[in-house]
Design a protein around this motif. Sequence first.
Motif, PDB file in Angstrom:
ATOM      1  N   ASP A 184       0.857  -1.187   0.000  1.00 21.73           N
ATOM      2  CA  ASP A 184       0.000   0.000   0.000  1.00 21.73           C
ATOM      3  C   ASP A 184       0.895   1.239   0.000  1.00 21.73           C
ATOM      4  OD1 ASP A 184       0.740   0.755   2.763  1.00 21.73           O
ATOM      5  OD2 ASP A 184      -0.429  -1.014   3.326  1.00 21.73           O
ATOM      6  N   ASP A 186       0.377   3.770   2.366  1.00 26.06           N
ATOM      7  CA  ASP A 186       0.143   4.455   3.630  1.00 26.06           C
ATOM      8  C   ASP A 186       1.387   5.206   4.095  1.00 26.06           C
ATOM      9  OD1 ASP A 186      -2.358   3.364   3.552  1.00 26.06           O
ATOM     10  OD2 ASP A 186      -2.057   1.943   5.197  1.00 26.06           O
ATOM     11  N   ARG A 227      -8.342  12.254   0.235  1.00 29.50           N
ATOM     12  CA  ARG A 227      -9.321  11.950   1.278  1.00 29.50           C
ATOM     13  C   ARG A 227     -10.748  12.155   0.773  1.00 29.50           C
ATOM     14  NH1 ARG A 227      -5.328  15.066   4.597  1.00 29.50           N
ATOM     15  NH2 ARG A 227      -4.084  13.492   5.704  1.00 29.50           N
ATOM     16  N   THR A 230     -11.972   9.237  -1.378  1.00 30.90           N
ATOM     17  CA  THR A 230     -12.029   7.930  -0.731  1.00 30.90           C
ATOM     18  C   THR A 230     -13.397   7.724  -0.080  1.00 30.90           C
ATOM     19  OG1 THR A 230      -9.651   8.035  -0.288  1.00 30.90           O
ATOM     20  CG2 THR A 230     -10.931   6.414   0.955  1.00 30.90           C
ATOM     21  N   ALA A 234     -13.580   3.572   3.952  1.00 33.68           N
ATOM     22  CA  ALA A 234     -12.570   2.877   3.150  1.00 33.68           C
ATOM     23  C   ALA A 234     -11.206   3.524   3.337  1.00 33.68           C
ATOM     24  CB  ALA A 234     -12.959   2.887   1.672  1.00 33.68           C
ATOM     25  N   ARG A 235     -10.166   2.815   2.915  1.00 34.32           N
ATOM     26  CA  ARG A 235      -8.795   3.334   3.005  1.00 34.32           C
ATOM     27  C   ARG A 235      -8.345   3.755   1.612  1.00 34.32           C
ATOM     28  NH1 ARG A 235      -5.921   1.620   7.489  1.00 34.32           N
ATOM     29  NH2 ARG A 235      -4.379   3.158   6.764  1.00 34.32           N
TER      30      ARG A 235
END
Length: 236
Positions: A184, A186, A227, A230, A234-235
């Motif tokens: 991912d 992140d 953001r 999304t 959810a991520r």
Amino acid sequence: MKTIITAIAAAALLATAGAAAAQDAPAVANDATATPAGIPMDSAWRRAVYAQAHQHFQHPSWGWRHSERDYLFGMAVAQAEGLTVDPDVMFAAAFLHDWGGIEPFAVAGVDHAVRSVQLAEPFLKEAGFPMEKFPAVRAAILGHMYDKEPGGPEAIAIHDADALDFLGALGAARLLAATGDRPDYDQALGRIERFAADIPPRLKTDAARRMAEPRVAAMTEFLATVRSETPDGARP
């Protein structure tokens, strides 16, 4: 926003293409007087450094393209700030500062800047660099990271240039590309947010702080858009 997304997409392509994509970059002939970006190539040692970077510094975040931008940003910062810098020192430091962090040259447990100095000194000597200027190159390489305290005008210019390349759409693209084979992004999104907050106060020149303002705004806008796009719960 479209420009930011385009930059991010380009970084993703670079991350997957690797060395093959970098080899498509324009080479500089042995008798060339300047790079395509206008960087002077008027000595044998400069051409040797540039060739070394093109051949071996293949990384979407830390490779020769980042080095090229560090030189250009550094010279721009120096001019805007009124710093008197030696272009030879700027060139050598900009193109060699990350050498020690790129495989297969990195050494476990050795800071990449320290390793870069270890590699750069014998290489520059062999290439014909005026070694009386090497102490300034060493200082610039060792002080290039945004969390270091640079000493000397070239070190200050390279420090702020390297920091600026962590910001803006380019900075976001570099950080996303640096995630490599992670499952991912992140980590990259977290670093984009953290760098936008942490780097500007560490800049040493007023010129770089002015240059940073629109870059920080671009990063903030990018994160806000991620953001907003999304779905709830959810991520990204």
